[in-house]
Design a protein around this motif. Sequence first.
Motif, PDB file in Angstrom:
ATOM      1  N   MET A   1       0.906  -1.336   0.142  1.00 45.42           N
ATOM      2  CA  MET A   1      -0.082  -0.013  -0.042  1.00 45.42           C
ATOM      3  C   MET A   1       0.853   1.210   0.100  1.00 45.42           C
ATOM      4  SD  MET A   1      -2.933   1.038   2.672  1.00 45.42           S
ATOM      5  CE  MET A   1      -3.987  -0.430   2.555  1.00 45.42           C
ATOM      6  N   SER A   2       1.967   1.179   0.394  1.00 48.55           N
ATOM      7  CA  SER A   2       2.949   2.183   0.726  1.00 48.55           C
ATOM      8  C   SER A   2       3.371   2.486  -0.658  1.00 48.55           C
ATOM      9  CB  SER A   2       3.865   1.978   1.754  1.00 48.55           C
ATOM     10  OG  SER A   2       4.966   0.861   1.161  1.00 48.55           O
ATOM     11  N   LYS A   3       3.239   1.859  -1.683  1.00 51.92           N
ATOM     12  CA  LYS A   3       3.815   2.286  -2.874  1.00 51.92           C
ATOM     13  C   LYS A   3       2.977   2.860  -3.854  1.00 51.92           C
ATOM     14  CE  LYS A   3       6.908  -1.349  -3.295  1.00 51.92           C
ATOM     15  NZ  LYS A   3       7.709  -2.616  -3.859  1.00 51.92           N
ATOM     16  N   LYS A   4       1.743   3.090  -3.374  1.00 53.62           N
ATOM     17  CA  LYS A   4       0.873   4.206  -3.757  1.00 53.62           C
ATOM     18  C   LYS A   4       1.500   5.701  -3.743  1.00 53.62           C
ATOM     19  CE  LYS A   4      -3.512   1.658  -3.407  1.00 53.62           C
ATOM     20  NZ  LYS A   4      -4.492   1.705  -2.542  1.00 53.62           N
ATOM     21  N   ASN A   5       1.177   6.365  -4.488  1.00 57.49           N
ATOM     22  CA  ASN A   5       1.781   7.762  -4.532  1.00 57.49           C
ATOM     23  C   ASN A   5       0.963   8.733  -3.930  1.00 57.49           C
ATOM     24  OD1 ASN A   5      -0.235   8.780  -6.168  1.00 57.49           O
ATOM     25  ND2 ASN A   5       1.167   8.931  -8.019  1.00 57.49           N
ATOM     26  N   PHE A   6       1.238   9.712  -3.204  1.00 62.47           N
ATOM     27  CA  PHE A   6       0.519  10.717  -2.636  1.00 62.47           C
ATOM     28  C   PHE A   6      -0.781  11.015  -2.892  1.00 62.47           C
ATOM     29  CE2 PHE A   6      -0.705  14.621  -0.534  1.00 62.47           C
ATOM     30  CZ  PHE A   6      -0.516  14.350   0.742  1.00 62.47           C
ATOM     31  N   LYS A   7      -0.951  11.210  -4.341  1.00 57.45           N
ATOM     32  CA  LYS A   7      -2.068  11.771  -4.867  1.00 57.45           C
ATOM     33  C   LYS A   7      -3.334  10.636  -4.844  1.00 57.45           C
ATOM     34  CE  LYS A   7      -3.221  14.743  -8.609  1.00 57.45           C
ATOM     35  NZ  LYS A   7      -2.627  15.622  -9.551  1.00 57.45           N
ATOM     36  N   GLU A   8      -2.578   9.502  -5.287  1.00 54.69           N
ATOM     37  CA  GLU A   8      -3.620   8.345  -4.997  1.00 54.69           C
ATOM     38  C   GLU A   8      -4.114   8.112  -3.957  1.00 54.69           C
ATOM     39  OE1 GLU A   8      -1.566   5.504  -8.538  1.00 54.69           O
ATOM     40  OE2 GLU A   8      -0.892   5.147  -6.462  1.00 54.69           O
ATOM     41  N   LEU A   9      -3.140   8.297  -2.781  1.00 53.25           N
ATOM     42  CA  LEU A   9      -3.504   8.037  -1.424  1.00 53.25           C
ATOM     43  C   LEU A   9      -4.861   9.253  -1.360  1.00 53.25           C
ATOM     44  CD1 LEU A   9      -0.292   7.359   0.394  1.00 53.25           C
ATOM     45  CD2 LEU A   9      -2.484   5.793   0.284  1.00 53.25           C
ATOM     46  N   ILE A  10      -4.367  10.339  -1.421  1.00 51.71           N
ATOM     47  CA  ILE A  10      -5.246  11.402  -1.064  1.00 51.71           C
ATOM     48  C   ILE A  10      -6.810  11.177  -1.684  1.00 51.71           C
ATOM     49  CG2 ILE A  10      -5.672  13.731  -1.855  1.00 51.71           C
ATOM     50  CD1 ILE A  10      -4.499  14.177   0.868  1.00 51.71           C
ATOM     51  N   SER A  11      -6.654  10.688  -3.056  1.00 51.39           N
ATOM     52  CA  SER A  11      -7.873  10.460  -3.745  1.00 51.39           C
ATOM     53  C   SER A  11      -8.701   9.323  -3.041  1.00 51.39           C
ATOM     54  CB  SER A  11      -7.964  10.273  -5.304  1.00 51.39           C
ATOM     55  OG  SER A  11      -6.932   9.290  -5.402  1.00 51.39           O
ATOM     56  N   GLN A  12      -7.835   8.141  -2.628  1.00 51.01           N
ATOM     57  CA  GLN A  12      -8.773   7.436  -2.199  1.00 51.01           C
ATOM     58  C   GLN A  12      -9.414   7.514  -0.680  1.00 51.01           C
ATOM     59  OE1 GLN A  12      -5.980   4.116  -2.313  1.00 51.01           O
ATOM     60  NE2 GLN A  12      -7.107   3.229  -3.994  1.00 51.01           N
ATOM     61  N   LEU A  13      -8.545   8.659   0.042  1.00 50.40           N
ATOM     62  CA  LEU A  13      -9.047   9.027   1.294  1.00 50.40           C
ATOM     63  C   LEU A  13     -10.296  10.011   0.978  1.00 50.40           C
ATOM     64  CD1 LEU A  13      -8.436   9.209   4.144  1.00 50.40           C
ATOM     65  CD2 LEU A  13      -6.835  11.369   3.930  1.00 50.40           C
ATOM     66  N   GLU A  14     -10.315  10.675  -0.134  1.00 48.30           N
ATOM     67  CA  GLU A  14     -11.647  11.391  -0.566  1.00 48.30           C
ATOM     68  C   GLU A  14     -12.480  10.539  -0.778  1.00 48.30           C
ATOM     69  OE1 GLU A  14      -9.743  14.091  -3.646  1.00 48.30           O
ATOM     70  OE2 GLU A  14      -9.695  15.780  -2.466  1.00 48.30           O
ATOM     71  N   GLU A  15     -12.306   9.569  -1.556  1.00 51.48           N
ATOM     72  CA  GLU A  15     -13.496   8.783  -1.963  1.00 51.48           C
ATOM     73  C   GLU A  15     -14.084   8.153  -0.565  1.00 51.48           C
ATOM     74  OE1 GLU A  15     -15.717   7.091  -4.336  1.00 51.48           O
ATOM     75  OE2 GLU A  15     -14.056   8.441  -4.894  1.00 51.48           O
ATOM     76  N   ILE A  16     -13.374   7.875   0.259  1.00 53.84           N
ATOM     77  CA  ILE A  16     -13.695   7.274   1.678  1.00 53.84           C
ATOM     78  C   ILE A  16     -14.515   8.416   2.359  1.00 53.84           C
ATOM     79  CG2 ILE A  16     -12.974   6.622   3.960  1.00 53.84           C
ATOM     80  CD1 ILE A  16     -10.746   5.152   2.632  1.00 53.84           C
ATOM     81  N   VAL A  17     -14.191   9.604   2.284  1.00 54.07           N
ATOM     82  CA  VAL A  17     -15.021  10.605   3.073  1.00 54.07           C
ATOM     83  C   VAL A  17     -16.312  10.957   2.306  1.00 54.07           C
ATOM     84  CG1 VAL A  17     -14.886  13.211   3.447  1.00 54.07           C
ATOM     85  CG2 VAL A  17     -12.830  12.071   3.827  1.00 54.07           C
ATOM     86  N   LYS A  18     -16.319  10.906   1.002  1.00 52.99           N
ATOM     87  CA  LYS A  18     -17.410  11.035   0.286  1.00 52.99           C
ATOM     88  C   LYS A  18     -18.291   9.926   0.529  1.00 52.99           C
ATOM     89  CE  LYS A  18     -16.046  13.455  -3.839  1.00 52.99           C
ATOM     90  NZ  LYS A  18     -15.533  13.307  -5.151  1.00 52.99           N
ATOM     91  N   GLU A  19     -17.870   8.630   0.689  1.00 51.41           N
ATOM     92  CA  GLU A  19     -18.754   7.585   0.748  1.00 51.41           C
ATOM     93  C   GLU A  19     -19.293   7.815   2.288  1.00 51.41           C
ATOM     94  OE1 GLU A  19     -17.076   3.439  -1.554  1.00 51.41           O
ATOM     95  OE2 GLU A  19     -15.774   4.113   0.023  1.00 51.41           O
ATOM     96  N   LEU A  20     -18.525   8.045   3.299  1.00 48.38           N
ATOM     97  CA  LEU A  20     -18.964   8.055   4.349  1.00 48.38           C
ATOM     98  C   LEU A  20     -19.953   9.416   4.657  1.00 48.38           C
ATOM     99  CD1 LEU A  20     -15.665   7.921   6.753  1.00 48.38           C
ATOM    100  CD2 LEU A  20     -17.861   6.418   7.016  1.00 48.38           C
ATOM    101  N   GLU A  21     -19.667  10.490   3.855  1.00 51.04           N
ATOM    102  CA  GLU A  21     -20.734  11.538   3.734  1.00 51.04           C
ATOM    103  C   GLU A  21     -22.007  10.988   3.168  1.00 51.04           C
ATOM    104  OE1 GLU A  21     -17.952  15.537   4.278  1.00 51.04           O
ATOM    105  OE2 GLU A  21     -18.393  14.739   2.079  1.00 51.04           O
ATOM    106  N   SER A  22     -21.870  10.423   2.433  1.00 49.51           N
ATOM    107  CA  SER A  22     -23.287   9.984   1.600  1.00 49.51           C
ATOM    108  C   SER A  22     -24.032   9.267   2.760  1.00 49.51           C
ATOM    109  CB  SER A  22     -22.844   9.069   0.441  1.00 49.51           C
ATOM    110  OG  SER A  22     -22.664   7.645   1.078  1.00 49.51           O
ATOM    111  N   GLY A  23     -23.622   8.632   3.517  1.00 54.10           N
ATOM    112  CA  GLY A  23     -24.448   8.283   4.960  1.00 54.10           C
ATOM    113  C   GLY A  23     -25.170   7.046   4.129  1.00 54.10           C
ATOM    114  N   GLU A  24     -24.618   6.405   3.177  1.00 54.70           N
ATOM    115  CA  GLU A  24     -25.204   5.035   2.876  1.00 54.70           C
ATOM    116  C   GLU A  24     -24.514   3.684   3.387  1.00 54.70           C
ATOM    117  OE1 GLU A  24     -25.456   5.692  -1.528  1.00 54.70           O
ATOM    118  OE2 GLU A  24     -27.011   6.982  -1.078  1.00 54.70           O
ATOM    119  N   LEU A  25     -23.493   3.865   4.030  1.00 52.48           N
ATOM    120  CA  LEU A  25     -22.779   2.889   4.365  1.00 52.48           C
ATOM    121  C   LEU A  25     -23.339   2.122   5.540  1.00 52.48           C
ATOM    122  CD1 LEU A  25     -19.072   4.076   4.240  1.00 52.48           C
ATOM    123  CD2 LEU A  25     -20.242   2.647   2.426  1.00 52.48           C
ATOM    124  N   SER A  26     -23.202   0.731   5.841  1.00 50.93           N
ATOM    125  CA  SER A  26     -23.731   0.265   7.298  1.00 50.93           C
ATOM    126  C   SER A  26     -22.723   0.527   8.164  1.00 50.93           C
ATOM    127  CB  SER A  26     -23.681  -1.262   6.811  1.00 50.93           C
ATOM    128  OG  SER A  26     -22.572  -1.982   6.743  1.00 50.93           O
TER     129      SER A  26
END
Lengths: 446, 74, 74, 74, 74, 74, 74
Positions: D1-26
Amino acid sequence: MNKKKKQNIIYTVSDFTKELKTLFEEMYSFIWITGEISNLIIPRSGHVYFSLKDSHCIISCVMFRTQNKRLKFNFENGMQITGMARLSIYEPRGSYQLIFEYVELKGAGSSQTAFEQLKKNLFNKGFFDEKNKKPIPSLPSKISIITSPTGAVVKDIINISQRRFENIFLEIVPVKVQGKDAEYEIVKAFENVNMFSKSDVIILARGGGSLEDLSAFNSEKVAMAVYASKIPVISGIGHETDYTICDFTADLRAPTPSAAAELAVPEKKDLKKNIDLLRTNLINNFKKNILFLFQRVLDLKIRLKNPETIIDDMRLTLEDLEYRMTNQLKKKLNFHKYELNWIKNSLYANNPEKKILKLKKDIQNLTNKTKLIMNLIIKQCKAENNQQKAKLNTLSPINVLNRGYSITRKYPQMNIVKDSKMIKKGARLEVILKKGKLLCQVEKNE
Amino acid sequence: MSKKNFKELISQLEEIVKELESGELSLENALKKFEKGIKYASLCNEKLDEAEKKVSLLIKDNKGNFKEKVFNNE
Amino acid sequence: MSKKNFKELISQLEEIVKELESGELSLENALKKFEKGIKYASLCNEKLDEAEKKVSLLIKDNKGNFKEKVFNNE
Amino acid sequence: MSKKNFKELISQLEEIVKELESGELSLENALKKFEKGIKYASLCNEKLDEAEKKVSLLIKDNKGNFKEKVFNNE
Amino acid sequence: MSKKNFKELISQLEEIVKELESGELSLENALKKFEKGIKYASLCNEKLDEAEKKVSLLIKDNKGNFKEKVFNNE
Amino acid sequence: MSKKNFKELISQLEEIVKELESGELSLENALKKFEKGIKYASLCNEKLDEAEKKVSLLIKDNKGNFKEKVFNNE
Amino acid sequence: MSKKNFKELISQLEEIVKELESGELSLENALKKFEKGIKYASLCNEKLDEAEKKVSLLIKDNKGNFKEKVFNNE
């Protein structure tokens, strides 16, 4: 040969004029021309402006004051003149004019005519052509001076030369400069110098004198020797106003012998100064280059944006994301908590206690009802029984006894005695009265 | 290079000075040019001092051979 | 890398400066570019220092050793 | 996982934040995502720390050299 | 039963509440459902508690690491 | 008889009431039915009592836990 | 005779009453019937008394139990 090329070029007016100027001024740097003077104007500057015309054409001309001063006559309109001029194109107006160096009246004396003829002749042979003139070296290592070894001229030349360039190598080539041998000696001197001397330049010099005194310098042979010299020749003959054939033929004409020395010998200190200046400029320019490059590198270095700002931005982004993520999750947890609490409250609110209480009441009611009905049933039964009992009592056969009758029954058979005959003495009888019973024994049967 | 005459040397030196002035040379070129320029300047100076101060007289001796004699100015 | 000439180095440095100024680089790239930029700038400075040394040597030589060289050149 | 570059990490983090914000996760999914997100964030922080260290090292190194040189040049 | 996720538990809990609200259950059923409901609710509570613990642990870890690193970098 | 559930018991009790109300029973039968009814009622009451105990136990237990947990989470 | 139930007894009593009402019975018979009737009536009374006793016993039992239990539950 560049014609085709040039046709494809679109000139600016200036470029074309400049090109014409270069071309024509080079081509006609030295011409002889004859015509009639008109439109003569001599303003206070002393320069002479006029037109030169013939029956068909007219050309504007000028003769500057310095040349003008040497003239032995004054200009007048209508004069027929012959003169040496160079073509000049005046760029701002796109006009051309002739600048006269030398003018003489047409039809002067015979010697003058012979001079003119020789001049024309040599001119036609190209002796005076600028393109045949050799460049004078800027720093001659040796100068041959063809002149009379006596007199002021050679002294002047030596003095001037040495003053200008102290370690100059001068070679005096002694010749007679007037008289019948002069011509021969000068020609020989040229030959000898060309053959034996390793000179860079020759000065042919003579002091001023009459036309006859200068005749050697107007001779064709001397002119040819000058022309033939492989070493460039500077002429310094007579005064400023004297123009000899040699002057025209020489690679460079100096107005006087001293001037010839000045033209031949550069000022050493000037050269030194020039070299030093160039050297200083060289160093300065290079240093400027280096400084400029240093500055440029420094500028670039200053501009080299340190990624720290990027890192800071990223940190802010990251913190924001972390905050949002955590916040969201906490919100979610809280939401679920409230959800759960709400449901729990509903669950408690709907707990079966109420139901149980209601059921208890139901049971109580049913129990009460059962009791009630049971009691009722028993009461009914009692009533029925009592009714029958009452009826029975009213119908009781014993009722006749109330009126005084009695019932006699044989004992123990208990059958009613209706006939005394059926009873023997001593038999026992039960007598039922209104009140009570009697047990009797028969004493007599009547 | 020493065969170049003074004028050529001076004009090449001038050329170099101009080129350096223009500031359009690469560092490496500028260095080369500079080196050349310094050399030229020094050659020029050499040339100025090359000549030997003398005034001679070109005359033929009796045998018709040329002879250089010191010219007596006085 | 030291075989690049000054012009190449400085134009690559400029390129890097521009890229960093554009703000469009990823963190990793920006870091690499910055490192490269620092290296190039220092190489540029080295080259300039060298050039300066050489020049001052040439100047000194020429002044100090002037006569000697004149002698040698002949 | 540490081989992902910073941008990828940040965008995946953003994805997670969005998913959490959508309120649709169990709840369980949200937890998993959060754990992942925290991991990514900490990786990002590590990368930023590294980058900062490197930059400050480069700057320190270079400034030292640079000033010295400028001083010598004057 | 603990393998049901939070959402399933909550929706089953809701189902139970509805059934209890309807009043149509027999006493025995009502009792069972109520008991079940109580059990589910407590499972839900456990799950939330676990989640909260995990989250606060993750946050602490993350902040802990972060501060430590920041400190080391200075 | 105790294996009958509450509903059966209550409906049998109701049956008995009806039969008693019908007035068609002999005294002896009525008595028997009455006895049975009383028994049923008492069984019902027992069941209800048990249920009540259980419910209040569940509520007490759970509310205790619940409040404590909520408090810790804050 | 005591094995006859209440209803039989009552109906035999009614029978006797009817026979007595008819007036066709000899005194002897009438006496006998009457005596029988008296006996029957008294049997009925006994039965009723028994029933009453039993009922009040059942009720007492039930109430006693009930109240006691209710009391314990609170």
